[in-house]
Design an enzyme around this catalytic site. Sequence first.
Site, PDB file in Angstrom:
ATOM      1  N   CYS A 142       0.787  -1.067   0.444  1.00  0.00           N
ATOM      2  CA  CYS A 142      -0.130  -0.045   0.288  1.00  0.00           C
ATOM      3  C   CYS A 142       1.230   1.566   0.285  1.00  0.00           C
ATOM      4  CB  CYS A 142      -0.634  -0.237   1.139  1.00  0.00           C
ATOM      5  SG  CYS A 142      -1.625   1.548   1.270  1.00  0.00           S
ATOM      6  N   CYS A 146      -3.964   6.993  -1.296  1.00  0.00           N
ATOM      7  CA  CYS A 146      -5.702   7.320  -2.428  1.00  0.00           C
ATOM      8  C   CYS A 146      -6.108   7.478  -1.355  1.00  0.00           C
ATOM      9  CB  CYS A 146      -5.517   5.460  -2.897  1.00  0.00           C
ATOM     10  SG  CYS A 146      -4.617   4.752  -3.574  1.00  0.00           S
ATOM     11  N   THR A 233      -4.436   4.768   7.120  1.00  0.00           N
ATOM     12  CA  THR A 233      -3.645   4.717   6.107  1.00  0.00           C
ATOM     13  C   THR A 233      -2.543   5.537   5.964  1.00  0.00           C
ATOM     14  OG1 THR A 233      -4.987   3.125   5.175  1.00  0.00           O
ATOM     15  CG2 THR A 233      -2.754   3.731   3.645  1.00  0.00           C
ATOM     16  N   GLU A 299      -0.397   1.425   9.218  1.00  0.00           N
ATOM     17  CA  GLU A 299      -1.688   2.013   9.635  1.00  0.00           C
ATOM     18  C   GLU A 299      -1.257   2.677  10.783  1.00  0.00           C
ATOM     19  OE1 GLU A 299      -4.449   1.484   7.627  1.00  0.00           O
ATOM     20  OE2 GLU A 299      -3.544   0.871   6.294  1.00  0.00           O
ATOM     21  N   HIS A 334     -13.634   5.307  -3.625  1.00  0.00           N
ATOM     22  CA  HIS A 334     -12.139   4.419  -2.747  1.00  0.00           C
ATOM     23  C   HIS A 334     -12.929   3.120  -3.035  1.00  0.00           C
ATOM     24  CE1 HIS A 334      -9.359   4.286  -0.159  1.00  0.00           C
ATOM     25  NE2 HIS A 334      -9.373   3.976   0.933  1.00  0.00           N
ATOM     26  N   TYR A 338      -9.847   0.740  -5.117  1.00  0.00           N
ATOM     27  CA  TYR A 338      -9.342  -0.678  -5.254  1.00  0.00           C
ATOM     28  C   TYR A 338      -8.443  -1.685  -6.776  1.00  0.00           C
ATOM     29  CZ  TYR A 338      -9.750  -0.766   0.227  1.00  0.00           C
ATOM     30  OH  TYR A 338      -9.118  -0.416   0.896  1.00  0.00           O
ATOM     31  N   CYS A 340      -5.914  -0.782  -7.328  1.00  0.00           N
ATOM     32  CA  CYS A 340      -3.615  -0.827  -6.359  1.00  0.00           C
ATOM     33  C   CYS A 340      -3.949  -2.175  -6.667  1.00  0.00           C
ATOM     34  CB  CYS A 340      -4.309   0.077  -5.603  1.00  0.00           C
ATOM     35  SG  CYS A 340      -4.285  -0.812  -3.876  1.00  0.00           S
ATOM     36  N   GLU A 488      -6.844  -5.701   4.578  1.00  0.00           N
ATOM     37  CA  GLU A 488      -7.137  -4.687   3.988  1.00  0.00           C
ATOM     38  C   GLU A 488      -7.651  -4.324   2.862  1.00  0.00           C
ATOM     39  OE1 GLU A 488      -5.602  -1.013   1.147  1.00  0.00           O
ATOM     40  OE2 GLU A 488      -4.310  -1.286   3.300  1.00  0.00           O
TER      41      GLU A 488
END
Length: 547
Positions: A142, A146, A233, A299, A334, A338, A340, A488
Amino acid sequence: MPWKEHETEKQDIRRKEVSHFFHFGIFLFFKQYINIILVHSNYIMPISTGEEYIQSLRGRKMKVYLFGELVNEPVDHPMIRPSINAVAESYDLATKDPELASAQSSLTGNQVNRFLHIAESAEDLVNQNRMQRKLGQLTGTCFQRCVGMDALNSLYSTTFEIDKKFGTPYHGRFKKFVEKMQEENFVIGGAMTDVKGDRSLSPSQQEDPDLFVHVSKRDQNGIYISGAKAHQTGCINSHWILVMPTMRLRDEDKQYAIVGAIPADAEGITYIYGRQSCDTRSMESGDLDAGNSKFSGQEAMIIFDNAFIPNELIFMDGEYEFASMLVERFTCYHRRSYVCKTGLGDVLIGAAASIADYNGISNASHIKDKLVEMTHLNETIFGAGIASSYQAHKTMSGNYQNDDMLANVCKHNVTRFPYEIGRLAQDIAGGLMVTMPSEKDFRSPKTGPLLEKYLKGRKGVSTENRIRILRLIENMTLGRNAVGYLTESMHGAGSPQAQRIQIARQMQIGYKKRLAKNLAGVDEGESAQIVNEQSEYFDRIFGSNTN
């Protein structure tokens, strides 16, 4: 050479040296003078590269706790640094590939990092997805930006509509804030998820009011907030935090209907760093056991204790009716962000193929079939996410919102498919992935030669390379970066049931029933009249009223 000519040459050389040092001295003087002016005017040169970003995080005196101790300098902590490196990649990508990772801003007129850009077309949203996949490929984790990007875009349209209804100044304030962030090229963190306490109670019904972030006091200059945000995050790696409500609110929850921007190192903020599986391997010597020693996610819990937000950085204050709009628009952005995870999936598929090759079984039919299945699942995620972006529509504010139905389908796929991709990677890797000795054993003069001998793969492949790939698969499916790739994927941007609720709201069952009955020749008379459904999903597809 005659003496006079030699002297003349020496004089010329001295004259040039004096001239050089004179001009260099002037340069140093003006450089120092300019730096003094910049310092005293509080001007900060815009961040350009990943290294400049890393340096911008130093010396902030943040209250960050890890293992019960205050971290003196997070940038230098071996467990935190890999997450900072991941964010830095977003700067370097914008430098190396500006078409992919930057965009022309209509607010400043300048080229800005795409993570700070307000989407002005469907193509902008598609390019966000392309950038996200590329960064997933580059980091295998991550990269933490984002949330901020999606918060900026959802707040842009929501503040506009609040102002339209109530005549508030939020949208103008917010645009100025975005302009400042674009000019300085800062990292924005988005703080939405409250700790919630008793989930059966609303924020105002909680025994402890701090279980949801709320306004704790006010003065003529602004507000003070208290409470905590969980699972944040990249918050410690951010320059600014956007604080937002987490759910639909009611009139009695007005003090919780707050949106504002606050510096990440502001007084009244404490961070408690979150643990990740195998995270302390980053603190050991060597880089073999970590699997991915350079990059990781981050996190942490943010605790606000009467943290101050000035009036000019408040973008919602009591307009509880718009909390649900903000949350739904944010989650819409969002959930398709994802994609990503497909970049991480590309890495994991490559690792699985590599270990099959190292083991000498790359041509086995069942290995090829598993790699095809992994790729099929990965591209299914990407297809739904990028389709959501392509199906975007223009909001009242002028920015673009992606398609909600397809965003929820994308995210619902993400709650499942990475787990299966990870399972197949483990299947291909074999049991050695979780039974390997430590790097110290490989480096030991006594045990190293034995491991080198007995853990070899096919001819021509070094034992160390085989171990490195196995550790990477472990890292992504069980270790530190499994946090971002698996858990996540399950709970980020809303747990699976949240997507199912949104899909149910938009699936237009009445319209589909009419299609079926029409083809079947069913005549129900007046009972066939269907009340118009709230969803506009098919209108967005066909461009006409389908009810």
